[in-house]
Scaffold this active site. Structure first.
Site, mmCIF file in Angstrom:
data_model
loop_
_atom_site.group_PDB
_atom_site.id
_atom_site.type_symbol
_atom_site.label_atom_id
_atom_site.label_comp_id
_atom_site.label_asym_id
_atom_site.label_seq_id
_atom_site.Cartn_x
_atom_site.Cartn_y
_atom_site.Cartn_z
ATOM 1 C CB SER A 20 -5.893 4.339 -11.336
ATOM 2 O OG SER A 20 -6.001 5.731 -11.593
ATOM 3 C CG HIS A 153 29.044 -25.899 3.179
ATOM 4 N ND1 HIS A 153 29.034 -25.976 1.807
ATOM 5 C CD2 HIS A 153 30.271 -25.430 3.513
ATOM 6 C CE1 HIS A 153 30.209 -25.578 1.326
ATOM 7 N NE2 HIS A 153 30.977 -25.227 2.345
ATOM 8 C CB SER A 274 -0.186 -26.478 17.450
ATOM 9 O OG SER A 274 -0.994 -27.576 17.062
ATOM 10 C CE LYS A 280 4.416 -27.340 16.279
ATOM 11 N NZ LYS A 280 5.329 -27.881 15.278
ATOM 12 C CD GLU A 287 6.687 -20.927 10.562
ATOM 13 O OE1 GLU A 287 6.314 -20.762 11.736
ATOM 14 O OE2 GLU A 287 6.250 -21.813 9.830
HETATM 15 N N1 ARG Z 1 -4.192 7.731 -13.620
HETATM 16 C C1 ARG Z 1 -3.108 7.971 -14.514
HETATM 17 C C2 ARG Z 1 -1.887 7.187 -14.051
HETATM 18 O O1 ARG Z 1 -1.905 6.721 -12.991
HETATM 19 C C3 ARG Z 1 -2.755 9.435 -14.542
HETATM 20 C C4 ARG Z 1 -2.169 9.877 -15.819
HETATM 21 C C5 ARG Z 1 -3.147 9.798 -16.914
HETATM 22 N N2 ARG Z 1 -2.681 10.400 -18.099
HETATM 23 C C6 ARG Z 1 -3.259 10.177 -19.288
HETATM 24 N N3 ARG Z 1 -2.739 10.770 -20.293
HETATM 25 N N4 ARG Z 1 -4.291 9.386 -19.418
HETATM 26 O O2 ARG Z 1 -0.961 7.004 -14.782
#
Ligand code: ARG
Length: 455
Positions: A20, A153, A274, A280, A287
């Protein structure tokens, strides 16, 4: 970090699905703040020596400055921000760094970091909304008594004032502020020290870490602490409703800036041209805002989906909580800033507003009310008589005030010259003095109240 139990390393695909760090590096500052509070508490409780705690404190500051300077080497093999920071700390200070993880887990760590981040976003949203409200109040002040058509409306209903219309949005956004501050107050409990799920046998002081991180108190149940993501959902709910308000206003700006309406001219700063049609000027910012807010609704649905099947306590599914919230927060802040810019810059066109205000028999209700007040008709009868007069004007191709008194009297004998007083749009709005009504005096009083409130 868990080599003891494993003989081999992860598959490349495992690393890709598991890591992550690509997104949770956004939690670096919060992660380091949490670690600093944790280390200081461990030392105060005699779990770490002061010397180790000091080394950790300095090491963490170095890590933070490396991250801020962009020189930090993030590693996918180290999965997430928590392990990236910890590994670098150990590299920098050795054994003391290895002691930091005493009495905590990544489960309470991530819950704490993310809460701190979302809490900041609540504050940022509240600030962004206040700026937008000020811009709306500026518009309301400029045209407190400018008459325009009020719609139901999207059909002309009754004349209203421009100031009143702007203040309607100020009210909406005030509710958004209260939702973000409710959410902030509710989420302000510290999960740190819940450890993996059950708490810890070390004599930690959760009240101290909670206080150091600006939380009101530690969360009371360790299982709940690590498995709760309500705070992110609260934020997304408040963000979704706020985004919906932004989108409605964006929609009005798109309609109002068209050649058919000409109620407002958007500034060049928030329009585009445009490549083929030289005349335009398109309201692209409005938008895009209208379209982008869908991402926020999507984030809310996605996080509900992540959470709905999870048994207590932590499951790795919960790692999927962050990206959507990051994107939703970015989208909301950009949307608020874009709307604030558009509203501050736009120029309403009082002539176009006034011209449209009188069209579509917008003072028909004033005529019906006159028949009740002056001729003593029951409202239902007055409604019918007025309807007949509208049909007559429509057949003639004119507006109500263009009918002659004689033509009106053909429909109802009790009508007198004084009816024409109520058929004008200025009189119509000036008469709407009931509390919360559109009369310019009401609008000015509301503007004064809002200016006091917003400072
Ligand atoms: N990167 C993990 C998360 O975002 C952190 C927690 C991970 N804990 C674990 N028991 N693997 O949730």
């Amino acid at each position: 970090m868990w080599g003891g139990r494993f003989a081999g390393g992860p598959d490349e695909i495992m690393e890709a699905i598991n890591a992550s760090i690509g997104f949770d590096r956004r939690l670096a500052a919060q992660d380091i703040a949490g670690s600093r509070a944790h280390a200081a508490m461990l030392a105060a409780q005699g779990i770490l020596t002061d010397k180790d705690a000091e080394a950790i404190r300095e090491g963490l500051l170095t890590v933070l400055s490396e991250i801020q300077a962009g020189t930090f080497q993030f590693s996918t093999a180290l999965e997430d921000i928590h392990m990236n920071v910890e590994a670098r700390l150990i590299e920098l200070i050795g054994d003391a760094g290895r002691r930091l993880h005493t009495g905590r887990s990544r489960n309470d760590q991530v819950a704490t970091d993310f809460r701190l981040w979302v809490r900041e976003q609540c504050d940022a949203a509240i600030e962004g909304i206040a700026a937008l409200q000020k811009a709306l109040i500026g518009q309301a002040e400029t045209g407190a008594d400018w008459v325009m058509p009020g719609f139901t409306h999207l059909q002309t209903a009754q004349p209203v004032t421009w100031g009143h219309h702007m203040l309607a949005y100020v009210e909406m956004f005030a509710r958004d502020v209260s939702r973000f501050s409710d959410a902030r107050a509710r989420m302000n409990e510290c999960p740190l020290g819940a450890a993996a799920l059950a708490g810890t046998s070390f004599p930690i002081d959760r009240h101290a870490t909670a206080k150091a991180l600006g939380f009101d108190r530690p969360s009371a149940n360790s299982l709940d602490a690590v498995s709760d993501r309500d705070f992110a959902l609260d934020f997304l709910s408040a963000a979704s409703i706020c985004a919906m308000h932004l989108s409605r206003l964006a929609e009005e700006l798109v309609i109002w800036s068209s050649a058919q309406f000409r109620f407002v001219a958007m500034s060049d700063r928030f329009s585009t041209g445009s490549s083929i049609m030289p005349q335009k000027k398109n309201p692209d910012a409005a938008e895009l805002l209208r379209a982008k807010i869908g991402r926020i609704f999507g984030a809310q649905a996605a996080l509900l989906m992540v959470m709905k099947g999870l048994p207590l306590a932590y499951s790795k599914d919960m790692q999927e909580d962050k990206e959507q919230v990051f994107d939703a927060a970015d989208t909301l802040m950009l949307g608020l800033a874009a709307m604030t810019g558009m509203v501050s810059d736009m120029a309403a066109n009082p002539e176009a507003l006034r011209g449209a205000a009188g069209q579509g028999f917008s003072t028909a209700t004033d005529l019906a009310d006159w028949l009740v007040r002056e001729a003593g008709l029951p409202f239902r009868d007055a409604h019918h008589v007025t309807g007949t007069l509208v049909a007559k004007a429509e057949a003639k191709g004119c507006d109500l005030p263009d009918l002659s008194l004689a033509e009106m009297q053909e429909v109802h004998g009790a009508i007198t010259e004084s009816v024409f007083d109520v058929l004008g749009v200025d009189n119509s709005v000036a008469s709407r003095t009931s509390y919360g009504g559109t009369a310019p005096d009401n609008v000015r009083a509301q503007i004064a109240t809002w200016k006091d409130r917003l400072g």
